[in-house]
Design a protein around this motif. Sequence first.
Motif, PDB file in Angstrom:
ATOM      1  N   ALA A   1      41.552  84.291 -49.213  1.00 50.13           N
ATOM      2  CA  ALA A   1      40.629  84.933 -50.106  1.00 50.13           C
ATOM      3  C   ALA A   1      41.682  85.688 -51.393  1.00 50.13           C
ATOM      4  O   ALA A   1      41.285  86.011 -52.411  1.00 50.13           O
ATOM      5  CB  ALA A   1      39.851  86.340 -49.691  1.00 50.13           C
ATOM      6  N   LYS A   2      42.935  85.467 -51.034  1.00 50.23           N
ATOM      7  CA  LYS A   2      43.783  86.133 -52.072  1.00 50.23           C
ATOM      8  C   LYS A   2      43.882  85.119 -53.212  1.00 50.23           C
ATOM      9  O   LYS A   2      44.338  84.027 -53.077  1.00 50.23           O
ATOM     10  CB  LYS A   2      45.290  86.288 -51.486  1.00 50.23           C
ATOM     11  N   PRO A   3      43.637  85.556 -54.440  1.00 49.23           N
ATOM     12  CA  PRO A   3      43.754  84.755 -55.520  1.00 49.23           C
ATOM     13  C   PRO A   3      45.296  84.416 -56.131  1.00 49.23           C
ATOM     14  O   PRO A   3      45.188  83.355 -56.545  1.00 49.23           O
ATOM     15  CB  PRO A   3      43.027  85.611 -56.814  1.00 49.23           C
ATOM     16  N   ASP A   4      46.168  85.027 -56.035  1.00 47.36           N
ATOM     17  CA  ASP A   4      47.453  85.028 -56.396  1.00 47.36           C
ATOM     18  C   ASP A   4      48.358  84.230 -55.408  1.00 47.36           C
ATOM     19  O   ASP A   4      48.587  84.998 -54.158  1.00 47.36           O
ATOM     20  CB  ASP A   4      47.948  86.459 -56.740  1.00 47.36           C
ATOM     21  N   ARG A   5      48.529  82.990 -55.482  1.00 45.58           N
ATOM     22  CA  ARG A   5      49.352  82.345 -54.645  1.00 45.58           C
ATOM     23  C   ARG A   5      50.418  82.916 -54.190  1.00 45.58           C
ATOM     24  O   ARG A   5      50.818  82.889 -52.928  1.00 45.58           O
ATOM     25  CB  ARG A   5      49.580  80.877 -55.117  1.00 45.58           C
ATOM     26  N   ARG A   6      51.187  83.396 -54.900  1.00 46.18           N
ATOM     27  CA  ARG A   6      52.416  84.172 -54.376  1.00 46.18           C
ATOM     28  C   ARG A   6      52.103  85.193 -53.510  1.00 46.18           C
ATOM     29  O   ARG A   6      52.996  85.638 -52.499  1.00 46.18           O
ATOM     30  CB  ARG A   6      53.270  84.966 -55.766  1.00 46.18           C
ATOM     31  N   GLU A   7      51.123  85.932 -53.538  1.00 47.24           N
ATOM     32  CA  GLU A   7      50.625  87.132 -52.378  1.00 47.24           C
ATOM     33  C   GLU A   7      50.321  86.287 -51.172  1.00 47.24           C
ATOM     34  O   GLU A   7      50.239  86.927 -50.281  1.00 47.24           O
ATOM     35  CB  GLU A   7      49.361  87.807 -52.963  1.00 47.24           C
TER      36      GLU A   7
ATOM     37  N   GLY B   1      53.510  87.336 -41.663  1.00 41.91           N
ATOM     38  CA  GLY B   1      54.416  88.181 -40.945  1.00 41.91           C
ATOM     39  C   GLY B   1      54.007  89.863 -41.638  1.00 41.91           C
ATOM     40  O   GLY B   1      53.532  89.865 -42.944  1.00 41.91           O
ATOM     41  N   VAL B   2      54.213  90.622 -40.797  1.00 41.94           N
ATOM     42  CA  VAL B   2      53.982  92.059 -41.294  1.00 41.94           C
ATOM     43  C   VAL B   2      54.501  92.666 -42.620  1.00 41.94           C
ATOM     44  O   VAL B   2      53.896  93.285 -43.496  1.00 41.94           O
ATOM     45  CB  VAL B   2      54.286  93.148 -40.203  1.00 41.94           C
ATOM     46  N   ASP B   3      55.725  92.171 -43.264  1.00 34.94           N
ATOM     47  CA  ASP B   3      56.316  92.281 -44.369  1.00 34.94           C
ATOM     48  C   ASP B   3      55.531  92.042 -45.461  1.00 34.94           C
ATOM     49  O   ASP B   3      55.617  92.550 -46.478  1.00 34.94           O
ATOM     50  CB  ASP B   3      57.705  91.784 -44.421  1.00 34.94           C
ATOM     51  N   VAL B   4      54.472  90.886 -45.305  1.00 30.21           N
ATOM     52  CA  VAL B   4      53.909  90.475 -46.394  1.00 30.21           C
ATOM     53  C   VAL B   4      52.425  91.017 -46.545  1.00 30.21           C
ATOM     54  O   VAL B   4      51.920  90.999 -47.575  1.00 30.21           O
ATOM     55  CB  VAL B   4      53.798  88.938 -46.432  1.00 30.21           C
ATOM     56  N   HIS B   5      51.934  91.638 -45.329  1.00 28.80           N
ATOM     57  CA  HIS B   5      50.699  92.081 -45.043  1.00 28.80           C
ATOM     58  C   HIS B   5      50.562  93.565 -44.950  1.00 28.80           C
ATOM     59  O   HIS B   5      49.839  93.836 -43.943  1.00 28.80           O
ATOM     60  CB  HIS B   5      49.826  91.166 -44.178  1.00 28.80           C
ATOM     61  N   ASP B   6      51.157  94.475 -45.513  1.00 32.47           N
ATOM     62  CA  ASP B   6      51.281  95.804 -45.421  1.00 32.47           C
ATOM     63  C   ASP B   6      51.371  96.315 -43.947  1.00 32.47           C
ATOM     64  O   ASP B   6      50.720  97.256 -43.472  1.00 32.47           O
ATOM     65  CB  ASP B   6      50.021  96.229 -46.181  1.00 32.47           C
ATOM     66  N   PHE B   7      52.087  95.560 -43.385  1.00 33.26           N
ATOM     67  CA  PHE B   7      52.559  96.078 -41.876  1.00 33.26           C
ATOM     68  C   PHE B   7      51.343  95.790 -40.825  1.00 33.26           C
ATOM     69  O   PHE B   7      51.138  96.763 -40.016  1.00 33.26           O
ATOM     70  CB  PHE B   7      53.332  97.265 -41.702  1.00 33.26           C
ATOM     71  N   ALA B   8      50.449  94.951 -41.079  1.00 29.38           N
ATOM     72  CA  ALA B   8      49.388  94.953 -40.151  1.00 29.38           C
ATOM     73  C   ALA B   8      48.988  93.354 -39.920  1.00 29.38           C
ATOM     74  O   ALA B   8      49.186  92.479 -40.913  1.00 29.38           O
ATOM     75  CB  ALA B   8      47.906  95.510 -40.909  1.00 29.38           C
ATOM     76  N   PRO B   9      48.130  93.029 -38.987  1.00 34.73           N
ATOM     77  CA  PRO B   9      47.796  91.726 -38.509  1.00 34.73           C
ATOM     78  C   PRO B   9      46.657  91.497 -39.722  1.00 34.73           C
ATOM     79  O   PRO B   9      46.146  92.342 -40.381  1.00 34.73           O
ATOM     80  CB  PRO B   9      46.934  91.899 -37.303  1.00 34.73           C
ATOM     81  N   VAL B  10      46.528  90.109 -39.998  1.00 37.49           N
ATOM     82  CA  VAL B  10      45.482  89.726 -40.885  1.00 37.49           C
ATOM     83  C   VAL B  10      44.608  88.568 -40.696  1.00 37.49           C
ATOM     84  O   VAL B  10      45.076  87.901 -39.506  1.00 37.49           O
ATOM     85  CB  VAL B  10      46.401  88.948 -42.439  1.00 37.49           C
ATOM     86  N   THR B  11      43.504  88.287 -41.248  1.00 38.85           N
ATOM     87  CA  THR B  11      42.560  87.346 -40.707  1.00 38.85           C
ATOM     88  C   THR B  11      42.921  86.288 -41.706  1.00 38.85           C
ATOM     89  O   THR B  11      43.332  86.223 -42.841  1.00 38.85           O
ATOM     90  CB  THR B  11      41.123  87.961 -40.712  1.00 38.85           C
ATOM     91  N   LEU B  12      42.385  85.113 -41.252  1.00 41.22           N
ATOM     92  CA  LEU B  12      42.289  83.729 -42.167  1.00 41.22           C
ATOM     93  C   LEU B  12      41.657  84.059 -43.100  1.00 41.22           C
ATOM     94  O   LEU B  12      42.130  83.638 -44.563  1.00 41.22           O
ATOM     95  CB  LEU B  12      41.837  82.469 -41.096  1.00 41.22           C
ATOM     96  N   GLY B  13      40.402  84.631 -43.073  1.00 39.58           N
ATOM     97  CA  GLY B  13      39.633  84.889 -44.370  1.00 39.58           C
ATOM     98  C   GLY B  13      40.385  85.915 -45.454  1.00 39.58           C
ATOM     99  O   GLY B  13      40.230  85.599 -46.584  1.00 39.58           O
TER     100      GLY B  13
END
Length: 178
Positions: free
Chosen positions: A160-166, A144-156
């Motif tokens: 790649a995010k090291p902190d699981r909460r992120e 969801g956009v609320d988690v990803h700075d209001f933009a679509p995100v790739t699977l990569g």
Amino acid sequence: MTTFFTADTHFGDHRTINIWRRPFASVAEMNALLIERWNATVAPNDIVWHLGDVARRAADVPDLLAALNGTKHLIRGNNDPDGTLQSAGWASTADYAELVVDEHRLVLCHYPFRSWNGQHRGALNLHGHSHGRLAPMRRQFDVGVDVHDFAPVTLGDLLAKPDRRERGGSPPVRATSS
């Protein structure tokens, strides 16, 4: 060509600003930033899987889709009426999908699953609906956009995010007007 994922744009929905505490003074400001960030991220030939809750009014969806880059597929959310699915501009619509991207098996649904097909064989569950408020499970990602700075995100980007909460459970990133 890159594949992107997103959810919970809620274009035109003033309730989303209040309920999910989005940092916008108006719906127009929210819509403009969502479109700007989408088009800055997604090229015209890219693929976008929208995992539901597109817009407040189905009548607005054709014009929104025309303004957004990429070939767009919809996985229906709880706030997507039949008119949203029938809007011109979708390459496909469904309630659920399984696909392979970058050699990863994906299970796509608007809703997060407790368990999903292939979960114990490495399949990943991508979802929306929770607006970053659900503690993530292993191999599960809120797109969801609320988690990803209001933009679509790739699977990569997700992997790649090291902190699981992120990767699905962090509070939303606050937008800044440009």
